[in-house]
Motif scaffolding. Structure first.
Motif, PDB file in Angstrom:
ATOM      1  N   PRO A   1     -14.325  59.095  39.163  1.00 54.23           N
ATOM      2  CA  PRO A   1     -13.968  59.280  37.763  1.00 54.23           C
ATOM      3  C   PRO A   1     -13.874  57.942  37.026  1.00 54.23           C
ATOM      4  O   PRO A   1     -13.502  56.929  37.615  1.00 54.23           O
ATOM      5  CB  PRO A   1     -12.590  59.961  37.826  1.00 54.23           C
ATOM      6  N   ALA A   2     -14.235  57.971  35.756  1.00 51.46           N
ATOM      7  CA  ALA A   2     -14.294  56.740  34.955  1.00 51.46           C
ATOM      8  C   ALA A   2     -12.939  56.050  34.880  1.00 51.46           C
ATOM      9  O   ALA A   2     -12.853  54.838  34.729  1.00 51.46           O
ATOM     10  CB  ALA A   2     -14.800  57.052  33.554  1.00 51.46           C
ATOM     11  N   THR A   3     -11.880  56.813  35.016  1.00 54.26           N
ATOM     12  CA  THR A   3     -10.550  56.220  34.888  1.00 54.26           C
ATOM     13  C   THR A   3     -10.130  55.469  36.153  1.00 54.26           C
ATOM     14  O   THR A   3      -9.209  54.665  36.119  1.00 54.26           O
ATOM     15  CB  THR A   3      -9.509  57.330  34.634  1.00 54.26           C
ATOM     16  N   PHE A   4     -10.817  55.730  37.270  1.00 56.77           N
ATOM     17  CA  PHE A   4     -10.404  55.157  38.554  1.00 56.77           C
ATOM     18  C   PHE A   4     -10.360  53.640  38.516  1.00 56.77           C
ATOM     19  O   PHE A   4      -9.358  53.016  38.838  1.00 56.77           O
ATOM     20  CB  PHE A   4     -11.347  55.627  39.666  1.00 56.77           C
ATOM     21  N   PHE A   5     -11.495  53.037  38.103  1.00 56.37           N
ATOM     22  CA  PHE A   5     -11.555  51.574  38.088  1.00 56.37           C
ATOM     23  C   PHE A   5     -10.698  50.997  36.962  1.00 56.37           C
ATOM     24  O   PHE A   5     -10.113  49.934  37.122  1.00 56.37           O
ATOM     25  CB  PHE A   5     -12.996  51.094  37.963  1.00 56.37           C
ATOM     26  N   ALA A   6     -10.648  51.713  35.845  1.00 64.17           N
ATOM     27  CA  ALA A   6      -9.836  51.234  34.728  1.00 64.17           C
ATOM     28  C   ALA A   6      -8.383  51.115  35.182  1.00 64.17           C
ATOM     29  O   ALA A   6      -7.662  50.183  34.830  1.00 64.17           O
ATOM     30  CB  ALA A   6      -9.954  52.183  33.543  1.00 64.17           C
ATOM     31  N   GLU A   7      -7.957  52.059  36.027  1.00 64.75           N
ATOM     32  CA  GLU A   7      -6.579  52.078  36.477  1.00 64.75           C
ATOM     33  C   GLU A   7      -6.289  50.976  37.492  1.00 64.75           C
ATOM     34  O   GLU A   7      -5.297  50.282  37.406  1.00 64.75           O
ATOM     35  CB  GLU A   7      -6.284  53.446  37.097  1.00 64.75           C
TER      36      GLU A   7
ATOM     37  N   ALA B   1      -8.694  48.453  38.694  1.00 67.03           N
ATOM     38  CA  ALA B   1      -9.433  47.184  38.663  1.00 67.03           C
ATOM     39  C   ALA B   1      -9.785  46.761  37.254  1.00 67.03           C
ATOM     40  O   ALA B   1     -10.778  46.110  37.012  1.00 67.03           O
ATOM     41  CB  ALA B   1     -10.702  47.303  39.517  1.00 67.03           C
ATOM     42  N   GLY B   2      -8.968  47.140  36.291  1.00 68.87           N
ATOM     43  CA  GLY B   2      -9.211  46.767  34.904  1.00 68.87           C
ATOM     44  C   GLY B   2      -8.993  45.273  34.692  1.00 68.87           C
ATOM     45  O   GLY B   2      -8.537  44.560  35.588  1.00 68.87           O
ATOM     46  N   ALA B   3      -9.327  44.814  33.502  1.00 74.60           N
ATOM     47  CA  ALA B   3      -9.251  43.382  33.204  1.00 74.60           C
ATOM     48  C   ALA B   3      -7.815  42.873  33.255  1.00 74.60           C
ATOM     49  O   ALA B   3      -7.577  41.686  33.437  1.00 74.60           O
ATOM     50  CB  ALA B   3      -9.858  43.111  31.838  1.00 74.60           C
ATOM     51  N   ASP B   4      -6.831  43.788  33.107  1.00 74.09           N
ATOM     52  CA  ASP B   4      -5.444  43.332  33.097  1.00 74.09           C
ATOM     53  C   ASP B   4      -4.873  43.182  34.507  1.00 74.09           C
ATOM     54  O   ASP B   4      -3.743  42.730  34.674  1.00 74.09           O
ATOM     55  CB  ASP B   4      -4.575  44.294  32.257  1.00 74.09           C
ATOM     56  N   ASN B   5      -5.670  43.523  35.524  1.00 76.02           N
ATOM     57  CA  ASN B   5      -5.203  43.337  36.893  1.00 76.02           C
ATOM     58  C   ASN B   5      -5.786  42.032  37.447  1.00 76.02           C
ATOM     59  O   ASN B   5      -6.969  41.956  37.760  1.00 76.02           O
ATOM     60  CB  ASN B   5      -5.629  44.520  37.761  1.00 76.02           C
ATOM     61  N   PRO B   6      -4.949  40.990  37.573  1.00 77.06           N
ATOM     62  CA  PRO B   6      -5.493  39.690  37.986  1.00 77.06           C
ATOM     63  C   PRO B   6      -6.021  39.689  39.419  1.00 77.06           C
ATOM     64  O   PRO B   6      -6.786  38.815  39.795  1.00 77.06           O
ATOM     65  CB  PRO B   6      -4.292  38.743  37.839  1.00 77.06           C
ATOM     66  N   LEU B   7      -5.610  40.665  40.229  1.00 81.60           N
ATOM     67  CA  LEU B   7      -6.056  40.689  41.623  1.00 81.60           C
ATOM     68  C   LEU B   7      -7.422  41.341  41.808  1.00 81.60           C
ATOM     69  O   LEU B   7      -8.017  41.271  42.874  1.00 81.60           O
ATOM     70  CB  LEU B   7      -5.024  41.433  42.483  1.00 81.60           C
ATOM     71  N   ALA B   8      -7.923  41.960  40.724  1.00 77.03           N
ATOM     72  CA  ALA B   8      -9.172  42.708  40.856  1.00 77.03           C
ATOM     73  C   ALA B   8     -10.348  41.809  41.242  1.00 77.03           C
ATOM     74  O   ALA B   8     -11.160  42.167  42.093  1.00 77.03           O
ATOM     75  CB  ALA B   8      -9.484  43.459  39.557  1.00 77.03           C
TER      76      ALA B   8
ATOM     77  N   SER C   1     -21.015  51.066  34.430  1.00 75.84           N
ATOM     78  CA  SER C   1     -20.928  52.312  33.665  1.00 75.84           C
ATOM     79  C   SER C   1     -19.538  52.923  33.758  1.00 75.84           C
ATOM     80  O   SER C   1     -19.162  53.774  32.969  1.00 75.84           O
ATOM     81  CB  SER C   1     -21.988  53.312  34.153  1.00 75.84           C
ATOM     82  N   LYS C   2     -18.752  52.464  34.767  1.00 76.25           N
ATOM     83  CA  LYS C   2     -17.358  52.937  34.888  1.00 76.25           C
ATOM     84  C   LYS C   2     -16.411  51.953  34.219  1.00 76.25           C
ATOM     85  O   LYS C   2     -15.234  51.836  34.602  1.00 76.25           O
ATOM     86  CB  LYS C   2     -16.977  53.088  36.355  1.00 76.25           C
ATOM     87  N   SER C   3     -16.950  51.148  33.298  1.00 80.29           N
ATOM     88  CA  SER C   3     -16.173  50.173  32.529  1.00 80.29           C
ATOM     89  C   SER C   3     -15.462  49.116  33.363  1.00 80.29           C
ATOM     90  O   SER C   3     -14.414  48.627  32.961  1.00 80.29           O
ATOM     91  CB  SER C   3     -15.118  50.830  31.621  1.00 80.29           C
TER      92      SER C   3
END
Lengths: 78, 321
Positions: B221-227, B229-236, B263-265
């Motif tokens: 789901p598109a929300t998975f990575f946003a949750e 590994a998004g840009a606000d997670n410094p460990l991503a 494509s999953k943002s």
């Protein structure tokens, strides 16, 4: 009898090249000795940088990749 | 021109296999068909055209170009040539020795070896057609920059002592010149053979890459990575690099995975850091390089590149948001 040296680190292409020469020799009825050379100093000594290289009777005849089958036939007939 | 591949995938997915548009399976199948046809088509055509015009540089020629150049020009030239010279990883040892034997500095040689797996003409065209030319331009700049900086640091730290001793003793014979058939027929046959050999060498990486990409595309789901590994997670970013280290793929094979992640943002910097980690550092390559480099230098090499990938990831995420 022709002697061949196949120069290379032992990767798949080198094995394929050695087999190609042996198979063509059998098909044409030419006696050959095919030796695989993996020692880097020897390979570089022949001036080969792209492997596999092929040395026939002491002379480099091919470098870089599997040789084309008709090229191999030409070596064996020559 | 690339719209044909989308149309083909539309037809195969919705008409031939009669899958319902919008379902997870249809999305994954569509992705798989479109990318498989497009990537193999481009791979074959580009390698064929390059080989036909003999625009593929032989490593022997590269050695002649770099030999005797000043160090500064040497790093840039070596990294750029690394990007356009195709060679099988099984040739990296003779190539490495051949460069040093010609008196080319270790750092310049390493600049060539660092950039080579990251960039090539095929990857650039496929990257451009799949994830856009802006990101491709960034990727090229990063690939060449890493080679130049890596080479510079290796020379600065005088790492020659971490090259296996026997390497310095090898003396090369005269570079073997093999005659080539310049006729139209000879060129076509050579180009065909090169294209077939390239496909044989990388098809598995591409299929696995597209399979993973299709799975991500259809089922995550598109929300998975946003949750997570998004840009606000410094460990991503460091996490993406760590995951990529043990994985190995040809650059062409990783492109569909990157496409799906984007494509999953997932942020661009994180995706590029992951791609670099997968293609530029890999266990098989290290086993080959171990023949000429001592463990200390391999460790440095892996550490330097990993840190560089993380920094590149952070930088791009900061710049492109």
């Amino acid at each position: 009898m022709k002697t061949f040296k196949v120069l290379g680190s032992g990767c798949k292409n080198c094995v394929t090249t050695a087999k190609l020469i042996e198979d063509k020799a059998t098909a044409l009825g030419v006696a050959v000795a095919v030796e695989k050379v993996t020692d880097m100093a020897t390979i570089m000594g022949f001036g080969i940088m792209s492997t596999p290289g092929v040395v026939m009777d002491g002379k480099v005849v091919h470098a870089g990749g599997i040789p084309q089958p008709d090229k191999v036939e030409a070596w064996l007939r020559g | 021109m690339f719209a044909y591949f989308t149309q083909l995938a539309d037809w195969a997915t919705y008409d031939l296999l009669v899958l319902e548009a919008g379902t997870k399976l249809a999305d994954a199948v569509h992705f798989f068909i479109e990318d498989t046809t497009k990537i193999f088509f481009l791979l074959f055509v580009i390698v064929f055209v390059m080989a036909f015009f003999r625009s593929m540089l032989a490593p022997e020629k590269v050695r002649t170009y770099i030999e005797g150049k000043s160090r500064g020009a040497g790093y840039v030239l070596a990294a750029m040539l690394g990007a356009v010279t195709p060679f099988c990883s099984c040739s990296s040892v003779p190539l490495f020795i051949g460069f040093l034997e010609a008196g080319i500095p270790l750092g310049v040689t390493m600049a060539f070896l660092i950039t080579s797996p990251i960039l090539n003409q095929v990857a650039v065209v496929i990257l451009g057609s799949i994830i856009g030319w802006q990101m491709t331009a960034i990727f090229i700049a990063v690939g060449i920059g890493l080679g130049v900086i890596g080479g510079f640091i290796i020379d600065r730290l005088h790492m020659e002592r971490y090259v296996e001793d026997y390497v310095w003793k090898i003396r090369m014979g005269e570079i073997a010149q093999v005659e080539i058939d310049e006729s139209l027929r000879g060129r076509s046959r050579y180009a065909w053979d090169q294209a077939v050999e390239m496909v044989q060498r990388v098809w598995l990486y591409i299929i696995v890459g597209i399979g993973v990409g299709a799975g991500l595309h259809g089922y995550v789901p598109a929300t998975f990575f946003a949750e997570y590994a998004g840009a606000d997670n410094p460990l991503a970013v460091p996490f993406a690099v760590l995951v990529g280290l043990p994985l190995y793929s040809n650059i062409t094979g990783i492109i569909p995975v990157a496409e799906a992640l984007l494509s999953k943002s997932l942020p661009v910097g994180t995706v590029i850091a992951f791609m670099l980690s997968v293609v530029a550092i890999s266990p098989p390559e290290f086993i080959i390089l171990r023949k000429v480099l001592k463990p200390q230098m391999l460790l440095f090499f892996a550490t330097f590149l990993s840190i560089a990938f993380v920094l590149v990831g952070y930088l791009l995420n900061a710049l492109l948001l």
